[in-house]
Design an enzyme around this catalytic site. Structure first.
Site, mmCIF file in Angstrom:
data_model
loop_
_atom_site.group_PDB
_atom_site.id
_atom_site.type_symbol
_atom_site.label_atom_id
_atom_site.label_comp_id
_atom_site.label_asym_id
_atom_site.label_seq_id
_atom_site.Cartn_x
_atom_site.Cartn_y
_atom_site.Cartn_z
ATOM 1 N N HIS A 166 21.003 -23.626 -28.791
ATOM 2 C CA HIS A 166 20.645 -22.989 -27.511
ATOM 3 C C HIS A 166 19.809 -23.913 -26.629
ATOM 4 O O HIS A 166 19.027 -23.462 -25.798
ATOM 5 C CB HIS A 166 19.877 -21.668 -27.744
ATOM 6 C CG HIS A 166 20.557 -20.736 -28.689
ATOM 7 N ND1 HIS A 166 21.594 -19.911 -28.316
ATOM 8 C CD2 HIS A 166 20.357 -20.507 -30.012
ATOM 9 C CE1 HIS A 166 22.002 -19.207 -29.356
ATOM 10 N NE2 HIS A 166 21.274 -19.561 -30.398
ATOM 11 N N SER A 287 20.040 -46.219 -7.306
ATOM 12 C CA SER A 287 20.128 -45.306 -6.174
ATOM 13 C C SER A 287 20.180 -46.110 -4.878
ATOM 14 O O SER A 287 19.609 -47.201 -4.781
ATOM 15 C CB SER A 287 18.912 -44.388 -6.165
ATOM 16 O OG SER A 287 18.781 -43.730 -4.917
ATOM 17 N N LYS A 293 15.273 -45.777 -9.696
ATOM 18 C CA LYS A 293 16.196 -45.008 -10.511
ATOM 19 C C LYS A 293 17.244 -45.862 -11.205
ATOM 20 O O LYS A 293 17.664 -46.890 -10.705
ATOM 21 C CB LYS A 293 16.906 -43.941 -9.652
ATOM 22 C CG LYS A 293 15.980 -42.837 -9.167
ATOM 23 C CD LYS A 293 16.772 -41.754 -8.482
ATOM 24 C CE LYS A 293 17.563 -40.960 -9.497
ATOM 25 N NZ LYS A 293 18.868 -40.553 -9.021
ATOM 26 N N GLU A 300 28.398 -39.396 -16.496
ATOM 27 C CA GLU A 300 28.624 -38.423 -15.428
ATOM 28 C C GLU A 300 30.078 -38.444 -14.963
ATOM 29 O O GLU A 300 30.684 -37.391 -14.713
ATOM 30 C CB GLU A 300 27.680 -38.700 -14.261
ATOM 31 C CG GLU A 300 26.240 -38.332 -14.568
ATOM 32 C CD GLU A 300 25.280 -38.626 -13.415
ATOM 33 O OE1 GLU A 300 24.126 -38.188 -13.505
ATOM 34 O OE2 GLU A 300 25.691 -39.298 -12.440
#
Length: 468
Positions: A166, A287, A293, A300
């Site tokens: 979970h 980025s 970043k 992804e």
């Protein structure tokens, strides 16, 4: 006879004398599949060579004519590979393009190639030859991916990582055990593709348009030349079956499910909140506006491309659900779905293999810290009491009580004194601290298939054996 491929930008011929005029240019464009089924050209040439040899063997054409056809088809293969043969929309599809070029090379002999064959069984044969080869290539990629996972697992048998249910901390496990779970998924993918291969590897060649042919063909000989494992028993089924393509898309979708699940975990692990892995520059991007970043683009994209493959599966199911026997032009729509799914799966497998081989590093210090800062050893306290004769449900409730108390006091179980343990239950002794140490928690789970180090070593040995 022409020695150079001809090119034309406008359709100029009719299909047969049944038609009085050529197709409208827009309809010709709409009808054409050459833009994507050129992918099948090598397989079309191979299938046509086998068909030509069969025609010669059975005496439908002469041996000399058969040799001319085979040689001409091989010339087209070389022309295509060197960029000399690039048919346009006027060819409509790859099959007509090849036949037209063959006639330019061999003259009227080229017009005999299509004897005892329909476009329907021809395209079915080509598609199966294509998919058969792709399945073998994808299986090899799966093996490479499994090898990378296995190599990492061998390095991290004693590295611990929080296990989740979970998405909540559950129990500490061996990182190798976690990686081997994906090895097993890939193993099922590999096996599943092998099973589907058997049903792909069936020849429809000789089924004709739908009813077979009046010529004395030898379907078994043609199938043997193409290394098919069997023949379609029913000509209607032979030209209209796309179960094999749907099965492949199902298998492709499951491969993508597994890659997407792993991608999701990498995305979590690479976040500052988890910080379980560090992404290397070779497999991450920055980025456009935030210089600090480092983005996990590979996982992804894999996660995103998964929906693309799912869509092709759904599209194929919808395509097939209402088609009457036998062949219908709708079936032209199976190619782009199949080709794109193959390319997507292969690209994603390659990217994830590179990512895990050289694009990320597990932060072992952070992982060791992570398994020591929670209550994921609570079950082991209950097991400790149960081993001393306390009914498990009683032990479970006692541990729930002490966890609540620790949370209120901002403590972990390891912070409790022996006196506090014994106030909870007299069965607790000094060895409770060893029992709840993360390494011991993991080592103790030595049931078959568990995360215990002995079991992980056994699983690694098993994985090595299966990889050969």
């Amino acid at each position: 006879m022409s020695s150079q491929p001809s090119e034309s930008s406008q359709p100029s011929q009719t299909w047969s004398q049944r038609f009085e005029s050529a197709l409208h240019p827009a309809i010709a464009q709409f009808n054409a599949s050459i833009g994507f089924d050129i992918e099948l050209i090598e397989y079309d040439l191979t299938g046509s060579q086998a068909h030509a040899k069969m025609l010669a063997k059975t005496g439908i054409i002469s041996e000399a004519e058969g040799e001319q056809l085979v040689t001409g088809l091989e010339q087209i293969r070389q022309e295509y590979r060197t960029g000399q043969f690039q048919p346009g929309v006027d060819a409509e599809d790859v099959h007509f393009a090849v036949e037209r070029r063959l006639t330019e090379i061999t003259g009227d002999v080229g017009k005999k190639l299509h004897t005892a064959r329909s476009r329907n069984d021809q395209v079915g044969t080509d598609t199966r030859l294509y998919l058969r080869a792709q399945i073998q290539d994808i299986q090899q990629q799966l093996r490479e991916f499994q090898t990378v996972l296995l190599d990492l697992a061998q390095q991290h048998v004693k590295t611990l990582i929080p296990g989740y249910t979970h998405l909540q901390r559950a129990q500490p496990i061996s990182l190798a055990h976690h990686l081997l779970a994906y090895f097993e998924m890939a193993q099922r993918d590999w096996t599943r593709l092998g099973e589907i291969y058997q049903r792909v590897n069936v020849s429809p060649l000789g089924s004709g348009a739908l009813a077979g042919t009046t010529f004395p063909i030898d379907r078994h000989y043609a199938a043997e030349l193409l290394k098919f494992g069997g023949l379609y028993e029913n000509s209607l089924d032979g030209v209209s079956d796309r179960d094999f393509a749907i099965e492949f898309l199902c298998a492709a979708s499951l491969i993508m499910v597994h890659l997407s699940r792993l991608s999701e975990e990498v995305i979590f692990w690479a976040s500052q909140e988890f910080s379980f892995v560090a992404l290397k520059d070779s497999c991450a991007t920055g980025s456009s506006i935030m210089p600090q970043k480092k983005n996990p683009d590979v996982p992804e994209l894999v996660r995103g491309k998964t929906g693309r493959v799912f869509g092709h599966l759904q599209g194929m199911l919808v395509l097939m659900k209402g088609l009457p026997l036998a062949y219908n032009k709708d079936l032209q729509e199976d190619k782009e779905a199949l080709f794109d799914s193959v390319k997507t799966v292969r690209a994603c497998l390659e990217a994830m293999t590179i990512l895990f081989r050289e694009g990320l590093e597990f932060k072992t210090t952070r992982l060791n810290q992570a398994v020591s800062e929670d209550f994921s050893n609570a079950t082991d306290v209950a097991d400790y009491l149960a081993a001393k004769g306390v009914p498990f449900r009683v032990a479970y409730n006692l541990v729930g009580k002490v966890v609540r108390s620790c949370l209120a006091e901002n403590k972990l179980l390891k912070d409790l004194s022996l006196t506090e343990w014994q106030e909870l239950h007299p069965a607790f002794e000094e060895d409770i601290y060893e029992a709840i140490a993360p390494v011991q928690v993991v080592a103790a789970r030595n049931s078959f298939g568990g995360t215990g180090f002995e079991q992980v070593e056994r699983a690694i040995a098993s994985a090595k054996q299966r990889l050969g």
